[in-house]
Design an enzyme around this catalytic site. Sequence first.
Site, PDB file in Angstrom:
ATOM      1  N   HIS A  19       0.865  -1.195   0.000  1.00 42.54           N
ATOM      2  CA  HIS A  19       0.000   0.000   0.000  1.00 42.54           C
ATOM      3  C   HIS A  19       0.889   1.228   0.000  1.00 42.54           C
ATOM      4  CE1 HIS A  19      -3.661   2.185   2.034  1.00 42.54           C
ATOM      5  NE2 HIS A  19      -3.041   2.953   1.155  1.00 42.54           N
ATOM      6  N   HIS A  21       1.358   4.859  -2.384  1.00 42.59           N
ATOM      7  CA  HIS A  21       0.986   5.725  -3.514  1.00 42.59           C
ATOM      8  C   HIS A  21       2.261   6.397  -4.003  1.00 42.59           C
ATOM      9  CE1 HIS A  21      -3.322   5.430  -2.363  1.00 42.59           C
ATOM     10  NE2 HIS A  21      -2.807   5.289  -1.163  1.00 42.59           N
ATOM     11  N   HIS A 199      -9.407   1.035  -1.168  1.00 43.20           N
ATOM     12  CA  HIS A 199      -9.377   1.655   0.159  1.00 43.20           C
ATOM     13  C   HIS A 199     -10.786   1.543   0.738  1.00 43.20           C
ATOM     14  CE1 HIS A 199      -5.635   3.329  -1.178  1.00 43.20           C
ATOM     15  NE2 HIS A 199      -5.498   4.150  -0.153  1.00 43.20           N
ATOM     16  N   GLU A 202     -11.050   3.316   6.219  1.00 44.49           N
ATOM     17  CA  GLU A 202     -10.013   4.205   6.767  1.00 44.49           C
ATOM     18  C   GLU A 202     -10.767   5.268   7.577  1.00 44.49           C
ATOM     19  OE1 GLU A 202      -7.963   6.528   3.779  1.00 44.49           O
ATOM     20  OE2 GLU A 202      -6.387   7.179   5.171  1.00 44.49           O
ATOM     21  N   ASP A 280       1.913   3.882   2.822  1.00 42.70           N
ATOM     22  CA  ASP A 280       0.873   4.746   2.253  1.00 42.70           C
ATOM     23  C   ASP A 280       1.469   5.918   1.454  1.00 42.70           C
ATOM     24  OD1 ASP A 280      -1.743   5.309   1.641  1.00 42.70           O
ATOM     25  OD2 ASP A 280      -2.334   5.970   3.639  1.00 42.70           O
ATOM     26  N   ASP A 281       1.729   7.046   2.132  1.00 42.06           N
ATOM     27  CA  ASP A 281       2.281   8.244   1.480  1.00 42.06           C
ATOM     28  C   ASP A 281       3.471   8.722   2.308  1.00 42.06           C
ATOM     29  OD1 ASP A 281       0.038   8.885  -0.619  1.00 42.06           O
ATOM     30  OD2 ASP A 281      -1.005   8.470   1.262  1.00 42.06           O
TER      31      ASP A 281
END
Length: 333
Positions: A19, A21, A199, A202, A280-281
């Site tokens: 996961h 991005h 997703h 969340e 994630d980011d």
Amino acid sequence: MNKEELKKWVSVQPKVELHLHIEGSLEPELMMELAKKHSVELPYQSIAEVRQAYDFQDLQSFLDLYYLGASVLIDEDDFYQLMWRYLCQCRADNVVHAEIMFDPQTHTERGIDFSVFMAGFKRAISQAKQEWGQSCLLIMSFLRHLSEESAIDTLKAATPYLSDITAVGLDSSEMGNPPEKFTEVFKMAKALGLKRVAHAGEEGPPAYIWGAVKTLDVHRIDHGVRSIEDPALIEFLVESQHPLTVCPLSNTKLKVFEHMQQHNILTLLDLGLLVTVNADDPSYFGGYLNDNYHALIDNLPIERSQLKQLLINGFKASFLAENLTETWLAEIN
Ligand code: HPA
Ligand code: ZN
């Protein structure tokens, strides 16, 4: 092992990332460099100011800055640089396999064609594979705040690149954009032989996780931490072993949990869900994959056996061929 020993141990273990991005790995240094290169006006005067701005209240307040940051990505070399820097970080963190999400609409909406970003991504991926055998694959994510029609157009535009895309995903603003909005495009993706992730849970309710599983027929849930609120859903996920790609630093940065000590990852793991750890980011949330493991070690009473299970779960939850999964699992000690 004490906490410092656990951190050292986990850092050198082989890991997968499921996961991530790629647009969320854009570090302020590259953002400012590309803004200058293309004369893009950003509301930041310095790298320090960019970092200061990363103080989020919720998912949307992050997404606003994430899309703003991505506006500096314009030519093939920008996308190459973005991917290359992330893959170098994989090497540093011993992430031996990465399943990397990209958001085509973040770029096509600005008039940047698939040919531009796909060429940049592919050049970096080939180079990392050749230089140190990096394994990775791509997940094309649809922006859920846009229409299903736009997602279908995106899937059609991706036709020449499908041999380089393993799965489709669903990201962006969750509340008010339930999985059912994308029923048709996920059906089309399945018919094309693409795998599916989304997703869900969340910020959104457990009903969105049910929707992703039942309507979109996903292989994995991205985040999914709100599954804890629905005992029937927990029972289902334990039985089905749909993986959850949990992102600890993301969840605290976006205030899904106030503090890492309140994170429910160990509860989910102990209940028997197939939980994995992901970044994630990383540029926006304060760390790459090893940093996420370290944050768990620093803040939770996590044991080596639980860390080992999280590492193993990552490989099991991946789209790697079974023989490769087995080979990597044998290297976790
Ligand atoms: N959630 C939803 N959409 C996103 C995220 C996220 O954490 N990161 C990038 N797009
Ligand atoms: Zn995400």
